[in-house]
Design an enzyme around this catalytic site. Structure first.
Site, PDB file in Angstrom:
ATOM      1  N   ASP A 184      -1.434  31.962  95.910  1.00 25.32           N
ATOM      2  CA  ASP A 184      -2.153  31.803  94.637  1.00 25.32           C
ATOM      3  C   ASP A 184      -2.996  33.046  94.393  1.00 25.32           C
ATOM      4  O   ASP A 184      -3.829  33.407  95.240  1.00 25.32           O
ATOM      5  CB  ASP A 184      -3.046  30.563  94.706  1.00 25.32           C
ATOM      6  N   SER A 227      -8.395  24.937  88.912  1.00 28.80           N
ATOM      7  CA  SER A 227      -8.107  26.157  88.179  1.00 28.80           C
ATOM      8  C   SER A 227      -9.158  26.392  87.092  1.00 28.80           C
ATOM      9  O   SER A 227     -10.343  26.506  87.406  1.00 28.80           O
ATOM     10  CB  SER A 227      -6.680  26.088  87.617  1.00 28.80           C
ATOM     11  N   HIS A 238      -0.447  27.655  93.674  1.00 25.21           N
ATOM     12  CA  HIS A 238      -1.341  27.228  92.606  1.00 25.21           C
ATOM     13  C   HIS A 238      -0.758  25.995  91.911  1.00 25.21           C
ATOM     14  O   HIS A 238       0.447  25.876  91.757  1.00 25.21           O
ATOM     15  CB  HIS A 238      -1.504  28.361  91.588  1.00 25.21           C
TER      16      HIS A 238
END
Length: 310
Positions: free
Chosen positions: A252, A160, A282
């Site tokens: 995601d 991320s 995610h």
């Protein structure tokens, strides 16, 4: 579109029921430290079974940056090294939220992992975290022999926001003859493209919502900064970057920008592979206990890291 993994669907349903009974205030109404504490408790509760046969040592790198060095049992010297940056929108996340994940990467990747506890916004706005990521990586190269590491086998990685940091560092160092990154491990990375992707438009969660994305962006305060290109990678010149594995999740909002970044790397002559886990969400790597699918994905990712640093 694929069907959401059944175990994650059950987890999300349970969370939705809990929120009905006790609604959460908007993120803007909460102190960042409270959000960090809640995130840490939740993710640690979802990852209770990390491998124990990995030695850890907490240390300070580049004079001021806390870090944790992971070494799987029986690993010889010199080994490869993954310099790893945790996710959390540049605002939340720490060494503890990602401890199990780093243990698996070290063991399955047959390498040392240096997890970097970079400074977080809003207390330390952009580019503090990017500066720390770059300084820590340079430090790893400059202290490779003391770490038991082969400087020709140093990778950067992150998930991320950490994927953004890793990709940024790899680009910042691509022309440094003394510090050549061997590999990039980019796990559902936030690339911050110039134009909003279809997946960002279509998906509001699960896990990563539009409200949280807006909150992270506001607190980081990179937009309009003279060096914003270090975070907003949509227009960076990728030629000469290190080989990369980009992993995305089907559920995601960031999936399209990760896929597109892998395609841009390949178009720039970089050896890049894109792998999507279509049924996952995610943050799945640090929710290991939620679904057996995470163990499978984590093992595949660690095997790719091992091959890259062998």
């Amino acid at each position: 579109m694929s069907v959401l993994d059944a175990d994650f669907a059950a987890m999300l349903d349970a969370q939705a029921e809990a929120l009905k009974a006790q609604p959460m205030p908007p993120l803007d109404a909460l102190p960042p430290e409270m959000v960090r504490a809640g995130y840490r408790l939740q993710r640690q509760a979802q990852d209770q079974n990390a491998p124990r046969d990995v030695e850890t040592r907490d240390l300070t790198v580049a004079q001021t940056i806390p870090a944790r060095l992971y070494r799987p049992a029986g690993l010889g010297d010199p080994s490869g090294l993954l310099v790893y940056f945790h996710g959390g929108g540049f605002v939340i996340g720490d060494l503890e939220t990602h401890d199990g994940h780093c243990r698996r990467l070290a063991k399955g990747g047959a390498c040392r992992v240096l997890a970097v506890d970079y400074r977080l916004a809003p207390e330390h706005p952009f580019p503090a975290g990017h500066d720390d990521a770059l300084a820590a990586t340079k430090w790893a190269f400059d202290n490779a022999s003391d770490l038991g590491v082969d400087p020709r086998r140093i990778a950067v990685g992150g998930d991320s926001a950490g994927g953004n940091l890793a990709a940024s560092v790899a680009l910042d160092l691509k022309d440094d003859p003394e510090r050549q990154i061997a590999f990039q491990l980019l796990l559902y990375p936030g690339i911050w493209p110039e134009a909003e992707t279809a997946s960002r438009k279509a998906l509001d969660g699960p896990v990563l919502t539009r409200a949280s994305l807006d909150w992270f962006e506001k607190l980081l305060a990179a937009v309009g900064h003279p060096h914003a290109h270090r975070a907003m990678l949509g227009r960076r010149d990728l030629k000469g970057a290190a080989p990369a594995l980009v992993v995305t999740a089907g559920f995601d909002p960031l999936k399209d920008e990760g896929r597109d970044f892998a395609e841009r790397l390949k178009a720039s002559g970089v050896a890049a592979t894109h792998v999507e886990h279509p049924t996952l969400v995610h943050d799945f790597y640090i929710m290991h206990d939620v679904s057996p699918a995470v163990a499978t994905a984590a093992a595949e990712t660690a095997a790719a890291l091992k091959a890259a640093l062998s």
